[in-house]
Design a protein around this motif. Sequence first.
Motif, mmCIF file in Angstrom:
data_model
loop_
_atom_site.group_PDB
_atom_site.id
_atom_site.type_symbol
_atom_site.label_atom_id
_atom_site.label_comp_id
_atom_site.label_asym_id
_atom_site.label_seq_id
_atom_site.Cartn_x
_atom_site.Cartn_y
_atom_site.Cartn_z
ATOM 1 N N GLY A 82 4.963 -0.893 -16.820
ATOM 2 C CA GLY A 82 6.038 -0.408 -17.675
ATOM 3 C C GLY A 82 6.925 0.627 -17.027
ATOM 4 N N HIS A 83 6.622 1.017 -15.800
ATOM 5 C CA HIS A 83 7.414 2.025 -15.097
ATOM 6 C C HIS A 83 7.702 1.552 -13.680
ATOM 7 N N LEU A 84 8.598 2.226 -13.032
ATOM 8 C CA LEU A 84 8.869 1.927 -11.631
ATOM 9 C C LEU A 84 7.679 2.369 -10.777
ATOM 10 N N PRO A 85 7.460 1.706 -9.661
ATOM 11 C CA PRO A 85 6.351 2.130 -8.799
ATOM 12 C C PRO A 85 6.628 3.501 -8.185
ATOM 13 N N SER A 86 5.567 4.229 -7.917
ATOM 14 C CA SER A 86 5.713 5.540 -7.283
ATOM 15 C C SER A 86 5.228 5.442 -5.837
ATOM 16 N N VAL A 87 5.731 6.350 -5.023
ATOM 17 C CA VAL A 87 5.388 6.353 -3.606
ATOM 18 C C VAL A 87 4.011 6.972 -3.414
ATOM 19 N N ASN A 88 3.182 6.333 -2.619
ATOM 20 C CA ASN A 88 1.888 6.882 -2.237
ATOM 21 C C ASN A 88 2.132 7.723 -0.979
ATOM 22 N N TYR A 89 2.317 9.022 -1.169
ATOM 23 C CA TYR A 89 2.715 9.898 -0.067
ATOM 24 C C TYR A 89 1.655 10.000 1.021
ATOM 25 N N GLU A 90 0.398 9.874 0.654
ATOM 26 C CA GLU A 90 -0.669 9.918 1.652
ATOM 27 C C GLU A 90 -0.500 8.772 2.654
ATOM 28 N N ASN A 91 -0.282 7.565 2.153
ATOM 29 C CA ASN A 91 -0.062 6.421 3.045
ATOM 30 C C ASN A 91 1.279 6.511 3.772
ATOM 31 N N LEU A 92 2.285 7.073 3.108
ATOM 32 C CA LEU A 92 3.584 7.228 3.752
ATOM 33 C C LEU A 92 3.492 8.161 4.950
ATOM 34 N N PHE A 93 2.850 9.308 4.777
ATOM 35 C CA PHE A 93 2.734 10.258 5.882
ATOM 36 C C PHE A 93 1.826 9.736 6.990
ATOM 37 N N ALA A 94 0.792 8.978 6.623
ATOM 38 C CA ALA A 94 -0.087 8.395 7.638
ATOM 39 C C ALA A 94 0.605 7.280 8.399
ATOM 40 N N SER A 95 1.580 6.641 7.789
ATOM 41 C CA SER A 95 2.252 5.528 8.464
ATOM 42 C C SER A 95 3.294 5.990 9.475
ATOM 43 N N ILE A 117 -2.561 0.800 17.201
ATOM 44 C CA ILE A 117 -1.939 0.939 15.880
ATOM 45 C C ILE A 117 -3.004 1.187 14.814
ATOM 46 N N VAL A 118 -4.070 0.400 14.857
ATOM 47 C CA VAL A 118 -5.145 0.561 13.865
ATOM 48 C C VAL A 118 -5.846 1.908 14.042
ATOM 49 N N LEU A 119 -6.129 2.272 15.284
ATOM 50 C CA LEU A 119 -6.802 3.552 15.532
ATOM 51 C C LEU A 119 -5.969 4.732 15.042
ATOM 52 N N VAL A 120 -4.703 4.747 15.375
ATOM 53 C CA VAL A 120 -3.837 5.859 14.948
ATOM 54 C C VAL A 120 -3.705 5.871 13.430
ATOM 55 N N GLY A 121 -3.593 4.702 12.806
ATOM 56 C CA GLY A 121 -3.490 4.641 11.353
ATOM 57 C C GLY A 121 -4.729 5.175 10.662
ATOM 58 N N VAL A 122 -5.903 4.762 11.129
ATOM 59 C CA VAL A 122 -7.156 5.208 10.514
ATOM 60 C C VAL A 122 -7.359 6.701 10.728
ATOM 61 N N ASN A 125 0.809 -1.217 0.000
ATOM 62 C CA ASN A 125 0.000 0.000 0.000
ATOM 63 C C ASN A 125 0.842 1.265 0.000
ATOM 64 N N LEU A 126 2.123 1.122 0.211
ATOM 65 C CA LEU A 126 3.017 2.272 0.230
ATOM 66 C C LEU A 126 3.418 2.701 -1.186
ATOM 67 N N PHE A 127 3.298 1.793 -2.133
ATOM 68 C CA PHE A 127 3.690 2.080 -3.511
ATOM 69 C C PHE A 127 2.506 1.877 -4.450
ATOM 70 N N VAL A 129 3.660 3.957 12.839
ATOM 71 C CA VAL A 129 4.861 3.195 13.194
ATOM 72 C C VAL A 129 5.381 3.633 14.557
ATOM 73 N N ILE A 130 5.310 4.912 14.845
ATOM 74 C CA ILE A 130 5.734 5.398 16.165
ATOM 75 C C ILE A 130 4.834 4.809 17.252
ATOM 76 N N THR A 131 3.534 4.776 16.998
ATOM 77 C CA THR A 131 2.605 4.177 17.954
ATOM 78 C C THR A 131 2.890 2.689 18.134
ATOM 79 N N ALA A 132 3.216 2.001 17.052
ATOM 80 C CA ALA A 132 3.533 0.573 17.137
ATOM 81 C C ALA A 132 4.768 0.337 17.981
ATOM 82 N N ALA A 133 5.778 1.199 17.825
ATOM 83 C CA ALA A 133 7.008 1.034 18.601
ATOM 84 C C ALA A 133 6.781 1.315 20.073
#
Length: 108
Positions: free
Chosen positions: A64-77, A93-98, A57-59, A81-85
């Motif tokens: 025919g091209h390289l995958p691009s970064v899904n910045y919305e999911n990157l910034f939400a993660s 983790i699910v609540l903070v992600g949503v 879900n991050l890409f 990830v901090i909450t998971a740690a």
Amino acid sequence: MLSTSYVLLTIVGCGIVTLLSRTLPFVLLKNHSLPPLVVELLSFVPITIMTALWVTNLFTQHLGHLPSVNYENLFASIPTVITAAITKSLLWIVLVGVVSLAILRAVM
């Protein structure tokens, strides 16, 4: 066009296979114990599945091209990830992600 009986048989067949694949290991291992090495290896399965889901879900794939970064999911993660740690709690983790993804979508 597919017949109704074919579709119903397919749904029932998928349900039976799903039920068996989820219950058969418990039935077969009810009176047996697994070796410690197997138990340790199986402990890595949940994190492996979660990582695979996260990375897919991050890409965004483009044929025919390289995958691009899904910045919305990157910034939400990032807070997720901090909450998971910190908490190691699946509920948090699910609540903070949503919530973080909802805030990002409302802002953007």
